[in-house]
Enzyme design. Structure first.
Site, PDB file in Angstrom:
ATOM      1  N   ASP A  36      22.752  13.189  -8.627  1.00  0.00           N
ATOM      2  CA  ASP A  36      23.709  12.594  -8.333  1.00  0.00           C
ATOM      3  C   ASP A  36      24.030  11.139  -8.122  1.00  0.00           C
ATOM      4  OD1 ASP A  36      22.727  12.066  -5.950  1.00  0.00           O
ATOM      5  OD2 ASP A  36      24.517  12.537  -4.909  1.00  0.00           O
ATOM      6  N   GLU A  37      23.020  10.385  -8.856  1.00  0.00           N
ATOM      7  CA  GLU A  37      22.370   9.286  -8.507  1.00  0.00           C
ATOM      8  C   GLU A  37      22.009   8.371  -9.824  1.00  0.00           C
ATOM      9  OE1 GLU A  37      19.285   9.082  -5.899  1.00  0.00           O
ATOM     10  OE2 GLU A  37      19.052   7.158  -6.025  1.00  0.00           O
ATOM     11  N   ASP A  52      25.898   6.603  -6.355  1.00  0.00           N
ATOM     12  CA  ASP A  52      25.476   7.720  -5.798  1.00  0.00           C
ATOM     13  C   ASP A  52      26.809   8.659  -5.134  1.00  0.00           C
ATOM     14  OD1 ASP A  52      22.744   8.998  -3.806  1.00  0.00           O
ATOM     15  OD2 ASP A  52      24.622   9.353  -3.556  1.00  0.00           O
TER      16      ASP A  52
HETATM   17  N1  DCP Z   1      19.862  17.533  -1.661  1.00  0.00           N
HETATM   18  C1  DCP Z   1      19.046  18.789  -1.348  1.00  0.00           C
HETATM   19  N2  DCP Z   1      18.000  18.456  -0.356  1.00  0.00           N
HETATM   20  C2  DCP Z   1      17.585  17.224   0.443  1.00  0.00           C
HETATM   21  C3  DCP Z   1      18.906  16.208   0.374  1.00  0.00           C
HETATM   22  C4  DCP Z   1      19.528  16.360  -0.932  1.00  0.00           C
HETATM   23  O1  DCP Z   1      19.149  19.632  -1.934  1.00  0.00           O
HETATM   24  N3  DCP Z   1      17.288  17.316   1.370  1.00  0.00           N
HETATM   25  C5  DCP Z   1      20.884  17.698  -2.462  1.00  0.00           C
HETATM   26  C6  DCP Z   1      22.158  18.069  -1.907  1.00  0.00           C
HETATM   27  C7  DCP Z   1      22.875  16.813  -2.036  1.00  0.00           C
HETATM   28  C8  DCP Z   1      22.164  16.024  -3.373  1.00  0.00           C
HETATM   29  O2  DCP Z   1      20.990  16.635  -3.395  1.00  0.00           O
HETATM   30  O3  DCP Z   1      24.220  16.881  -2.332  1.00  0.00           O
HETATM   31  C9  DCP Z   1      22.413  14.825  -3.636  1.00  0.00           C
HETATM   32  O4  DCP Z   1      21.787  14.025  -2.534  1.00  0.00           O
HETATM   33  P1  DCP Z   1      22.081  12.867  -1.575  1.00  0.00           P
HETATM   34  O5  DCP Z   1      20.832  12.290  -0.905  1.00  0.00           O
HETATM   35  O6  DCP Z   1      22.774  11.840  -2.533  1.00  0.00           O
HETATM   36  O7  DCP Z   1      23.038  13.656  -0.668  1.00  0.00           O
HETATM   37  P2  DCP Z   1      24.460  13.674  -0.837  1.00  0.00           P
HETATM   38  O8  DCP Z   1      25.159  13.345  -2.219  1.00  0.00           O
HETATM   39  O9  DCP Z   1      24.777  15.074  -0.335  1.00  0.00           O
HETATM   40  O10 DCP Z   1      25.079  12.979   0.474  1.00  0.00           O
HETATM   41  P3  DCP Z   1      25.363  11.222   0.392  1.00  0.00           P
HETATM   42  O11 DCP Z   1      26.840  11.333   0.790  1.00  0.00           O
HETATM   43  O12 DCP Z   1      24.569  10.813   1.367  1.00  0.00           O
HETATM   44  O13 DCP Z   1      24.713  10.813  -0.933  1.00  0.00           O
HETATM   45 MG    MG Z   2      24.692  11.442  -2.814  1.00  0.00          MG
END
Ligand code: DCP
Ligand code: MG
Length: 419
Positions: free
Chosen positions: A132-133, A19
């Site tokens: 991203d996962e 992720d």
């Molecule tokens: N995303 C979004 N709305 C949300 C959660 C996430 O649009 N409520 C989008 C933005 C993130 C992407 O999805 O960048 C990936 O989600 P993640 O939960 O993996 O969050 P991040 O990658 O941003 O942070 P982390 O470092 O916790 O994985």
């Molecule tokens: Mg992420």
């Protein structure tokens, strides 16, 4: 729910979950390196200089100021003012200010594609669950002794070749691997060998278990169940009587039992999104409003996936956990966001006067690859995000894609969507 292979014990498998860290923010930093190390907020529906929209993600520097996903931009700005504003306002501290950027899905998709290529180069079986996962079955590619080096190799290559940072968890099954990838974010690398699974899971808060939203977490905490360890020690039948089939899954996952096999993702048979109310509401207007946001998200996702649909449906969960579904079939496949909204509203009217815990929207009977028929303006500005979780316990197999609104209970509609 993945297929179960007879005779394959979970201890025999090695599963990795990757992720990306603050993915959209990391993407923004790729093309604007000056943003590295700075508090950075990426807003969905955000426009430069304005206060509209919601936080899609925030860099870890911005999270330190209390900015988080699904928060309204107005609230984020209270915690973290814009740099430019702070620079000219003597009452504000420039050091405690940050940068704001709008979402650019097309760019993030292209970065995601590069990451996927690397993942596929390292594992024969990859299940991409979001932008991203992904889960990787790496049983054939590595051993427990080499798993850490193996995962580090993937991490390093993603960082070197794409320029974003991945956190990776390795464990004997999918649910534990996911928790492991989250455990030491950002830049995490956690390997949980089969004999260490129970000990690793024990202190994990229930909120961090896949599919546990704020509503379920609160119910569990009310019962004194705060960690996976507590869940693992609870009475299985009590969890089943409270949460149904999902309770059984929760119990198993908390004990590190998860027989799902990593299967490559195929095309979905349906696209759906759902969202829970923190407190059941009898206000049909509020339900309708939430459902229309979901309808818009689902229609946009269909456009992105180049999918036409013949069926439009809703799901309405009334207390305690009664799941009602209604659907309407259309004469032919369409891509018509306006129609989705209209049908959803008509189907919902039946629930006038009912209290509603959760509402969902689904399009099904999908047909792919008919881009020519899709409305042209639909291609602009659609955004897509991902999650496989569904708090009513519908596990997502390759045949269905659904997601739960991550803003569940926060009172704000997250504009995120999940593929
Ligand atoms: N995303 C979004 N709305 C949300 C959660 C996430 O649009 N409520 C989008 C933005 C993130 C992407 O999805 O960048 C990936 O989600 P993640 O939960 O993996 O969050 P991040 O990658 O941003 O942070 P982390 O470092 O916790 O994985
Ligand atoms: Mg992420």
């Amino acid at each position: 729910m993945g297929a179960r292979l007879p005779g394959v014990e979970s201890e025999d498998r090695i599963v990795a979950h990757a992720d990306m860290d603050c993915f959209y923010a990391s993407c923004e930093r790729l093309r604007e390196p000056a943003l590295r190390g700075e508090p950075l907020v990426v807003g969905m529906g955000y426009e430069p200089g304005e206060t509209v929209g919601a936080v899609a993600t925030a860099s870890y520097e911005a999270r330190a100021f209390g900015v988080e996903s699904a928060q309204a931009i107005t609230e984020a700005l209270e915690r973290l003012p814009r740099k430019r504003v702070a620079a000219t306002d003597p009452d504000l501290d420039v050091e405690a200010a940050g940068f704001y950027r709008p979402v650019d899905m097309a760019f993030y998709e292209s970065v995601s594609e590069e990451v996927r290529e690397i993942l596929h180069a390292h594992a024969g079986t990859v299940r991409e669950v979001s932008i991203d996962e992904a889960y990787l079955d790496v049983t054939e590619e590595t051993t427990w002794d080499e798993a850490e080096d193996f995962a580090r190799g993937i991490k390093d290559r993603i960082e070197r070749e794409v320029g974003v940072v991945a956190s990776i968890g390795v464990a004997p099954n999918m649910s534990t691997a996911k928790i492991a990838s989250d455990a030491e974010k950002p830049d995490g690398l956690v390997v949980v060998e089969p004999e260490a699974v129970r000990e690793f899971l024990a202190p994990v808060p229930v909120e961090d278990l896949h599919g546990v939203g704020p509503v379920t977490a609160r119910t569990l905490r009310d019962r004194g169940i705060e960690t996976a360890g507590h869940l693992a020690g609870a009475e299985r039948h009590a969890l089943v009587s409270e949460f149904g089939e999902r309770g059984a899954d929760l119990y198993d996952r908390a004990r590190g039992v998860d027989d799902r096999v990593v299967t490559p993702k195929g095309r979905p048979k349906s696209l759906s999104r759902e969202s829970a109310f923190a407190d059941p509401t009898g206000d049909l207007g509020a339900v309708e409003e939430r459902a229309l946001t979901l309808a818009a998200a689902v229609s946009e996702r269909a456009i992105r996936k180049d999918a036409l649909y013949r069926t439009i449906g809703i799901k309405v969960v009334t207390p305690p956990f009664d799941v009602n579904t209604r659907a309407r079939s259309l004469p032919g496949p369409v891509d018509d966001p306006e129609l989705v909204g209209r049908v959803v509203r008509e189907l919902l009217s039946e629930f006038e006067g009912e209290r509603v815990r959760k509402v969902g929207v689904r399009v099904s009977n999908l047909e792919f690859g008919s881009a020519a028929q899709a409305s042209l303006d639909g291609w602009a500005g659609s955004e897509d995000v991902v999650d496989g979780s569904s708090s009513e316990g519908e596990e997502d197999g390759p045949e269905a894609e659904s997601s739960t609104d991550r803003a569940e209970g926060s009172g704000q509609a997250s504009l995120s969507q999940f593929e």
